[in-house]
Write an enzyme that holds these catalytic residues in place. Structure first.
Site, PDB file in Angstrom:
ATOM      1  N   THR A 160      39.600   0.500  21.532  1.00 45.80           N
ATOM      2  CA  THR A 160      39.915   1.862  21.974  1.00 45.80           C
ATOM      3  C   THR A 160      41.362   2.233  21.690  1.00 45.80           C
ATOM      4  O   THR A 160      42.274   1.464  21.995  1.00 45.80           O
ATOM      5  CB  THR A 160      39.748   1.941  23.509  1.00 45.80           C
ATOM      6  OG1 THR A 160      38.524   1.352  23.851  1.00 45.80           O
ATOM      7  CG2 THR A 160      39.821   3.378  23.990  1.00 45.80           C
ATOM      8  N   VAL A 189      27.810   3.359  28.275  1.00 43.02           N
ATOM      9  CA  VAL A 189      29.110   4.039  28.295  1.00 43.02           C
ATOM     10  C   VAL A 189      30.101   3.084  28.958  1.00 43.02           C
ATOM     11  O   VAL A 189      29.792   2.489  29.995  1.00 43.02           O
ATOM     12  CB  VAL A 189      29.035   5.362  29.092  1.00 43.02           C
ATOM     13  CG1 VAL A 189      30.417   5.995  29.217  1.00 43.02           C
ATOM     14  CG2 VAL A 189      28.071   6.331  28.414  1.00 43.02           C
TER      15      VAL A 189
HETATM   16  N1  GLY Z   1      37.019  -0.039  25.974  1.00 42.08           N
HETATM   17  C1  GLY Z   1      36.003   0.571  25.251  1.00 42.08           C
HETATM   18  C2  GLY Z   1      34.657   0.331  25.774  1.00 42.08           C
HETATM   19  O1  GLY Z   1      34.397  -0.686  26.400  1.00 42.08           O
HETATM   20  O2  GLY Z   1      33.800   1.161  25.543  1.00 42.08           O
END
Ligand code: GLY
Length: 300
Positions: A160, A189
């Protein structure tokens, strides 16, 4: 007051910050700056964890999650975006044009359409090819772990993008965007679009953003916890340390797990920390732009 700066997860963000910093130092708002940085990552096909070029779910479909935030009463997010290339800009529309904080799935895509955003195919040819290879390997051998990019690489140098800015007016803003966990169960999600999980900004207490295994970050409300601890007097490094400690004490930490945070106080004192080696972050300020090792790595 601190001079303007940009802070962002992973080394891939350094050239992005470098290209945006002149705008920030010329007076552009923190919110415009973080959106511009994240858009840049979203359109870079070579980054396979954010936006176009991101790795798909186990059915071969890409979905995107993103958030923007300037304060507890000002945030917007989207998850499960299926046909728009810039989820961060849809998140900003949610923040600025609705009374809500999170829109999900195809209805969020419809919302973007209703604001004139152009639809696109978000599955890059490279992503499809990587998925085909992953699927074949999964069939031929045992199923690969989530996040295993199919060549033994776990969080090599990316995940991310989480970007935080302080502008020349002293305003903080944050934005994050992800294509989510590689080969995820469709519909999954992670932390990124949830307020206080992947990102939290409180003008009085500071800002933090997380990257890595979203389920671990969500389990402790990671970004909120970092900011809350800073509000109670911890330095950014101490706050990240305690948050990672909380994760380690709550989970059976498997070898493929990685979590990292970057955080800043409202005055611009910042730090980064990770569960495992490999994480780096980028900082751009009036002294220039550099990629930094985190101040803290918790495990071997
Ligand atoms: N940090 C991104 C996710 O786990 O979707």
């Amino acid at each position: 007051m601190a001079s303007p700066f940009l802070l962002s997860t992973w080394s891939f963000s350094e050239p992005i910050l470098e290209s945006e910093y002149p705008n920030l130092s010329a007076g552009c708002s923190a919110l415009d700056a973080v959106e511009a940085c994240v858009r840049n990552a979203e359109q870079d096909k070579s980054i396979d964890s954010v936006g176009f070029g991101g790795l798909p779910d186990r059915n071969g479909n890409c979905t995107f999650d993103a958030m923007v935030m300037t304060s507890p009463s000002s945030s917007g997010a989207v998850c499960g975006i299926e046909r728009h290339l810039h989820p961060v800009s849809i998140a900003r529309l949610v923040m600025e044009k609705t009374n809500h904080t999170l829109l999900a799935g195809t209805l969020a895509d419809d919302f973007a359409d209703s604001h004139g955003m152009e639809s696109a195919n978000i599955l890059a040819d490279t992503s499809e090819q990587k998925w085909e290879r992953w699927k074949k390997r999964s069939r031929d051998t045992k199923p690969l772990a989530p996040f295993d990019h199919g060549h033994g690489q776990l969080f090599g140098s990316h995940d991310t993008i989480g970007t935080i800015a302080l502008d020349s007016h002293g305003t903080l803003a944050g934005a994050c965007s992800t294509s989510g966990m590689a080969w995820k169960v469709p519909g999954r999600v992670g932390d990124s679009p949830i307020v206080g999980h992947g990102l939290y900004v409180d003008p009085k207490r500071g800002a933090a953003t997380g990257t890595g295994h979203g389920e671990l970050i969500s389990g402790v409300n990671g970004a909120f916890l970092v900011v809350d601890l800073m509000g109670r007097g911890a330095t950014p490094q101490e706050a990240i340390h305690e948050t990672l400690d909380r994760i380690v004490s709550c989970w059976d930490i498997k070898k493929e797990y990685q979590v990292a945070f970057i955080a800043t106080t409202p005055e611009g004192k910042f730090a980064g920390g990770a569960l495992r080696a490999g994480f780096k972050y980028a900082i751009c300020n009036s002294d220039g732009c550099i990629v930094k090792d985190p101040e803290l790595v918790m495990l071997d």
